[in-house]
Scaffold this motif. Structure first.
Motif, PDB file in Angstrom:
ATOM      1  N   LEU A 331      28.291  69.019 -51.443  1.00 10.87           N
ATOM      2  CA  LEU A 331      29.307  70.052 -51.278  1.00 10.87           C
ATOM      3  C   LEU A 331      29.414  70.582 -49.852  1.00 10.87           C
ATOM      4  O   LEU A 331      30.350  71.316 -49.532  1.00 10.87           O
ATOM      5  CB  LEU A 331      29.011  71.223 -52.224  1.00 10.87           C
ATOM      6  N   ARG A 342      36.782  65.662 -54.313  1.00 11.12           N
ATOM      7  CA  ARG A 342      35.763  65.238 -55.277  1.00 11.12           C
ATOM      8  C   ARG A 342      36.423  64.643 -56.519  1.00 11.12           C
ATOM      9  O   ARG A 342      35.953  63.630 -57.064  1.00 11.12           O
ATOM     10  CB  ARG A 342      34.870  66.427 -55.650  1.00 11.12           C
ATOM     11  N   MET A 502      23.583  67.393 -54.660  1.00 14.01           N
ATOM     12  CA  MET A 502      24.909  67.950 -54.420  1.00 14.01           C
ATOM     13  C   MET A 502      24.806  69.246 -53.629  1.00 14.01           C
ATOM     14  O   MET A 502      25.788  69.723 -53.096  1.00 14.01           O
ATOM     15  CB  MET A 502      25.634  68.241 -55.738  1.00 14.01           C
ATOM     16  N   SER A 541      31.166  67.699 -58.712  1.00 12.39           N
ATOM     17  CA  SER A 541      30.244  67.218 -57.674  1.00 12.39           C
ATOM     18  C   SER A 541      29.301  66.125 -58.179  1.00 12.39           C
ATOM     19  O   SER A 541      28.534  65.554 -57.398  1.00 12.39           O
ATOM     20  CB  SER A 541      29.420  68.383 -57.110  1.00 12.39           C
TER      21      SER A 541
END
Length: 580
Positions: A331, A342, A502, A541
């Motif tokens: 992220l 995404r 993530m 994600s």
């Protein structure tokens, strides 16, 4: 039961009860069993002492130090030399998911609010140097493994997250006070009490972790302790060489009288690291090796040979791993800081091609959720459906336009170099994303450094623009919390050795996890895990790829072979022996 000598007749009765394929009370049957027989029974049962278990790995451990590991196979294998407060029962089938006392005399005693947990240790347990094990040694082990990230970077930090006074404590290498962590009390040598800052209904599962294996403070040398681990189990290290292997022999200070779990039949264990996976597979099929330590199954070329050979197939177990292979989207690496970018990847990935690249249906099924079907709390849903799971170019391009990248973008995808199926899966993703204008550069790294040096290090990920990372994850214990917490909770993000690739730190998800594990209503907790899984998928994600299976191979010389779901569907190393 602690001190009973097992006779051949009794072993036969036990074998029949467990549904094993053969009894080798006088010395290890040559029978190989049937396909998938070790999934629910013990194959080639034997009560004969002796023999050498030979075990190879295509890379190596993150660490064999019980306090500095997060690899499932090390958690499984370390039980041979590191006893923990509780452990999973070494048994066939579903019985292997049962938590049983190990160092402790029983399961934990909890306060009504699940914030205080008490365990009592067995008397007579010793380290390999003859020193009695006390509750203070267990406390010290937890202090070093959870509160010294500058030294112990690989393992999880559940204890740190839940113990009451973690904020001020700096770990035993910095804090030289005699008392140590105040939230762990040791009122006497056989009692240990954990005081938590918030309720934790799954604490008995946490007590199975290798981090509760006792460590003598006087023998601890921090990062180099792995060179001279002090055993509390039936085996101790005769030698250890970083990156090469290790040899374990019998520990004369271990006593069956204090250990109702371990049979300790083999005389020796010989481990070799950084062995080519094809060599491992060939040695298994030639009966020159007892077991593949990694426990993720044979490679694709070997698999194709086995599937066409009825005799070879009878040596295999297609084990449900209780794990999901997925791709993490970081992220904090552009353009994945934009949810539409995404989503573009979610729709562009051809999951069917990934499954086929990694070995086909025998290696698992297409995944649409993070939780796999075998884990408590799983709910079937698909936030990003595509026809036939083959990807949807139109939806992907629409998402690219929405994120301001109509012509696509370039990013980096990492994978583990010694896991060829994972590399092949990454290559399939690369091909699918190319169709929508996303250029993927693949970088590979060895498993033993993947989390400590690369994918699990935010500074490396950010500075090298690593937007996507191949990942596979199984439950730390078989509940939704045991699966989700270390990979989606913001509190699990670490400077190195992290698994929340993530870097997901959503307050709503964090709070949902905390609320669920505080709930003493089991049904409500189960429902919550599925709800949290949906929250994660809505964040986009995580790209679920495969609910994993592993085609394991057991040579005819391997005895007492059974698959344990407690350790990601690999063979139970605590039971396994060798007729050689």
């Amino acid at each position: 039961m602690n001190t009973r000598k097992v006779t051949s007749a009794l072993a036969l009765c036990l074998a029949m009860a467990l549904g094993v394929s053969a009894c080798g009370g006088s010395g290890g049957s040559k029978a190989s069993g049937k396909k998938d027989q070790a999934l629910t029974s013990i194959v080639n049962a034997s009560t004969k002492k002796g023999g050498t278990v030979t075990a190879d790995h295509s890379s190596g451990p993150d660490s064999l130090d019980p306090g500095n590991t997060y690899y499932g196979w090390v958690q499984d294998f370390s039980r041979l030399y590191a006893r923990t407060l509780l452990t999973f029962k070494p048994a066939a089938g579903k019985a292997g998911l049962t938590v049983v006392p190990d160092l402790a005399t029983g399961l934990g005693t909890s306060s009504p609010d699940a914030k205080t947990w008490t365990y009592h240790l067995r008397t007579g347990v010793k380290f390999q140097d003859g020193t009695p094990v006390t509750s203070k040694d267990v406390k010290y082990a937890i202090e070093r493994s959870n509160f010294a990230p500058e030294v112990m970077s690989n393992g999880p930090v559940y204890f740190k997250s839940y113990l009451a006074d973690d904020a001020s404590y700096q770990g035993p290498y910095k804090d030289k006070s005699a008392n140590g962590l105040a939230s762990i009390e040791t009122p006497d040598n056989q009692t240990i009490v954990f005081h938590l800052s918030k309720p934790f209904a799954d604490f008995d599962y946490l007590a199975t972790f290798s981090q509760t294996a006792p460590v003598e403070q006087s023998k601890d040398t921090g990062a180099t302790y792995v060179q001279h681990i002090q055993s509390t189990g039936p085996y101790k290290f005769a030698s250890y060489s970083e990156g090469k292997g290790a040899t374990l022999v019998r520990n004369p200070e271990w006593s069956k009288a204090t250990d109702p779990i371990r049979t300790a039949l083999p005389d020796k264990y010989v481990l070799k690291f950084n062995i080519n996976q094809r060599t491992i597979d060939n040695d298994l099929m030639a009966n020159n090796l007892t077991v593949d330590l990694q426990g993720t199954g044979v490679e694709a070329e070997t698999q194709s040979k086995i599937l066409g050979n009825k005799n070879q197939l009878s040596h295999t177990d297609d084990a449900i791993a209780g794990a999901t292979s997925y791709m993490a989207l970081n992220l904090h690496v552009a353009p994945f800081d934009n949810i539409e970018c995404r989503k573009a990847v979610q729709y562009a990935v051809d999951k069917t091609s990934v499954v086929n690249a990694e070995g086909g249906a025998v290696k698992g099924d297409v995944a649409s959720t993070l939780l796999p079907p075998s884990v408590n709390g799983y709910t079937k849903f698909d936030e990003y459906p595509t026809a036939g799971n083959n990807g949807d170019v139109a939806k992907a391009k629409a998402a690219l336009a929405a994120c301001g990248k109509p012509n696509g973008f370039t990013t980096t995808l990492t994978a583990r170099s010694d896991r060829q199926p994972e590399v092949d899966g990454a290559t399939a993703i690369q091909a699918a994303l190319k169709k929508v204008g996303i250029t993927v550069n693949i970088k590979t790294f060895p498993s033993d450094k993947y989390f400590s040096n690369y994918a699990g290090v935010p500074d490396y990920v950010h500075s090298h623009d690593v937007g996507m990372m191949m990942m596979a994850w199984g439950a730390d214990w078989p509940t939704g919390y045991g699966f989700l917490d270390q990979i989606v909770d913001g509190g699990a993000i670490k400077p190195s050795g992290g698994n929340n690739l993530m870097e997901l730190n959503d307050p709503k998800i964090n709070q949902a996890l905390a609320s669920a594990i505080s709930n003493t209503d089991a049904a409500a907790r189960t429902k919550a895990w599925g709800d949290i899984d949906k929250m994660v998928m809505q964040n986009a994600s995580v790209v679920p790829l495969i609910y994993r299976k592993n085609l394991l191979y057991r040579p005819s010389s391997a005895t007492n072979v059974t698959v344990t779901q407690a350790y990601l569907g690999m063979y139970d190393f605590l039971l396994m022996g060798s007729s050689k």
